[in-house]
Scaffold this motif. Sequence first.
Motif, PDB file in Angstrom:
ATOM      1  N   UNK A   1     -30.219 -24.148   7.370  1.00 45.10           N
ATOM      2  CA  UNK A   1     -31.256 -23.301   7.925  1.00 45.10           C
ATOM      3  C   UNK A   1     -32.417 -23.075   6.953  1.00 45.10           C
ATOM      4  N   UNK A   2     -32.252 -23.455   5.686  1.00 41.27           N
ATOM      5  CA  UNK A   2     -33.349 -23.265   4.721  1.00 41.27           C
ATOM      6  C   UNK A   2     -33.901 -24.582   4.183  1.00 41.27           C
ATOM      7  N   UNK A   3     -33.308 -25.692   4.549  1.00 38.02           N
ATOM      8  CA  UNK A   3     -33.713 -26.997   4.022  1.00 38.02           C
ATOM      9  C   UNK A   3     -35.202 -27.260   4.233  1.00 38.02           C
ATOM     10  N   UNK A   4     -35.731 -26.851   5.375  1.00 34.44           N
ATOM     11  CA  UNK A   4     -37.145 -27.094   5.684  1.00 34.44           C
ATOM     12  C   UNK A   4     -38.090 -26.421   4.693  1.00 34.44           C
ATOM     13  N   UNK A   5     -37.628 -25.357   4.028  1.00 33.71           N
ATOM     14  CA  UNK A   5     -38.454 -24.638   3.055  1.00 33.71           C
ATOM     15  C   UNK A   5     -38.457 -25.317   1.686  1.00 33.71           C
ATOM     16  N   UNK A   6     -37.611 -26.315   1.517  1.00 36.23           N
ATOM     17  CA  UNK A   6     -37.493 -27.054   0.256  1.00 36.23           C
ATOM     18  C   UNK A   6     -37.335 -26.112  -0.950  1.00 36.23           C
ATOM     19  N   UNK A   7     -36.269 -25.286  -0.950  1.00 40.32           N
ATOM     20  CA  UNK A   7     -36.074 -24.355  -2.067  1.00 40.32           C
ATOM     21  C   UNK A   7     -35.819 -25.092  -3.376  1.00 40.32           C
ATOM     22  N   UNK A   8     -36.215 -24.461  -4.461  1.00 34.39           N
ATOM     23  CA  UNK A   8     -35.962 -25.020  -5.779  1.00 34.39           C
ATOM     24  C   UNK A   8     -34.487 -24.815  -6.149  1.00 34.39           C
ATOM     25  N   UNK A   9     -33.918 -23.680  -5.695  1.00 35.34           N
ATOM     26  CA  UNK A   9     -32.551 -23.330  -6.052  1.00 35.34           C
ATOM     27  C   UNK A   9     -31.952 -22.451  -4.961  1.00 35.34           C
ATOM     28  N   UNK A  10     -30.679 -22.633  -4.677  1.00 37.70           N
ATOM     29  CA  UNK A  10     -29.935 -21.748  -3.784  1.00 37.70           C
ATOM     30  C   UNK A  10     -28.636 -21.381  -4.480  1.00 37.70           C
ATOM     31  N   UNK A  11     -28.024 -20.294  -4.030  1.00 39.40           N
ATOM     32  CA  UNK A  11     -26.778 -19.917  -4.657  1.00 39.40           C
ATOM     33  C   UNK A  11     -26.066 -18.799  -3.959  1.00 39.40           C
ATOM     34  N   UNK A  12     -24.989 -18.392  -4.593  1.00 45.12           N
ATOM     35  CA  UNK A  12     -24.153 -17.313  -4.091  1.00 45.12           C
ATOM     36  C   UNK A  12     -24.151 -16.181  -5.099  1.00 45.12           C
ATOM     37  N   UNK A  13     -24.095 -14.968  -4.584  1.00 48.77           N
ATOM     38  CA  UNK A  13     -24.170 -13.786  -5.425  1.00 48.77           C
ATOM     39  C   UNK A  13     -23.178 -12.741  -4.947  1.00 48.77           C
ATOM     40  N   UNK A  14     -22.512 -12.111  -5.878  1.00 45.99           N
ATOM     41  CA  UNK A  14     -21.709 -10.910  -5.628  1.00 45.99           C
ATOM     42  C   UNK A  14     -20.545 -11.160  -4.664  1.00 45.99           C
ATOM     43  N   UNK A  15     -19.992 -10.105  -4.141  1.00 48.23           N
ATOM     44  CA  UNK A  15     -18.901 -10.091  -3.156  1.00 48.23           C
ATOM     45  C   UNK A  15     -17.545 -10.517  -3.714  1.00 48.23           C
ATOM     46  N   UNK A  16     -17.483 -11.592  -4.457  1.00 48.13           N
ATOM     47  CA  UNK A  16     -16.205 -12.129  -4.930  1.00 48.13           C
ATOM     48  C   UNK A  16     -16.278 -12.481  -6.411  1.00 48.13           C
ATOM     49  N   UNK A  17     -15.113 -12.670  -6.990  1.00 47.58           N
ATOM     50  CA  UNK A  17     -15.052 -13.232  -8.329  1.00 47.58           C
ATOM     51  C   UNK A  17     -15.168 -14.741  -8.229  1.00 47.58           C
ATOM     52  N   UNK A  18     -15.421 -15.398  -9.339  1.00 46.98           N
ATOM     53  CA  UNK A  18     -15.605 -16.856  -9.349  1.00 46.98           C
ATOM     54  C   UNK A  18     -14.405 -17.585  -8.772  1.00 46.98           C
ATOM     55  N   UNK A  19     -13.223 -17.122  -9.063  1.00 45.22           N
ATOM     56  CA  UNK A  19     -11.999 -17.774  -8.579  1.00 45.22           C
ATOM     57  C   UNK A  19     -11.985 -17.878  -7.051  1.00 45.22           C
ATOM     58  N   UNK A  20     -12.446 -16.845  -6.381  1.00 44.48           N
ATOM     59  CA  UNK A  20     -12.433 -16.826  -4.917  1.00 44.48           C
ATOM     60  C   UNK A  20     -13.662 -17.492  -4.293  1.00 44.48           C
ATOM     61  N   UNK A  21     -14.640 -17.839  -5.115  1.00 37.14           N
ATOM     62  CA  UNK A  21     -15.853 -18.478  -4.605  1.00 37.14           C
ATOM     63  C   UNK A  21     -15.742 -20.001  -4.554  1.00 37.14           C
ATOM     64  N   UNK A  22     -14.704 -20.564  -5.123  1.00 33.86           N
ATOM     65  CA  UNK A  22     -14.588 -22.019  -5.254  1.00 33.86           C
ATOM     66  C   UNK A  22     -14.821 -22.765  -3.939  1.00 33.86           C
ATOM     67  N   UNK A  23     -14.150 -22.435  -2.829  1.00 31.57           N
ATOM     68  CA  UNK A  23     -14.377 -23.233  -1.622  1.00 31.57           C
ATOM     69  C   UNK A  23     -15.808 -23.132  -1.088  1.00 31.57           C
TER      70      UNK A  23
END
Length: 85
Positions: A1-23
Amino acid sequence: SIRHAKPMCVGLNCALGAEHMVPFVERLANCVECFMHVYSNAGLPNAMGGYDETPDDMAQNYKTFFENGWLNMVGGCCGSTPPHI
């Protein structure tokens, strides 16, 4: 849904620890066409609302992301301190 905007960077923030973010990180890393980042919590909150993951724990959990080439940048969110980063 954001590909058309050609972002420089995308990511995930908060909610979980790194271990639970793997998938989620793996799935996103396999389809983005830009840089990727994660700012995870220092684990999940404990019963008192604190975070128990140590800087060494967080580093070990982030290792999976880098060994697989999924990320370009990491940071930290809830419960993390400068030594976590």
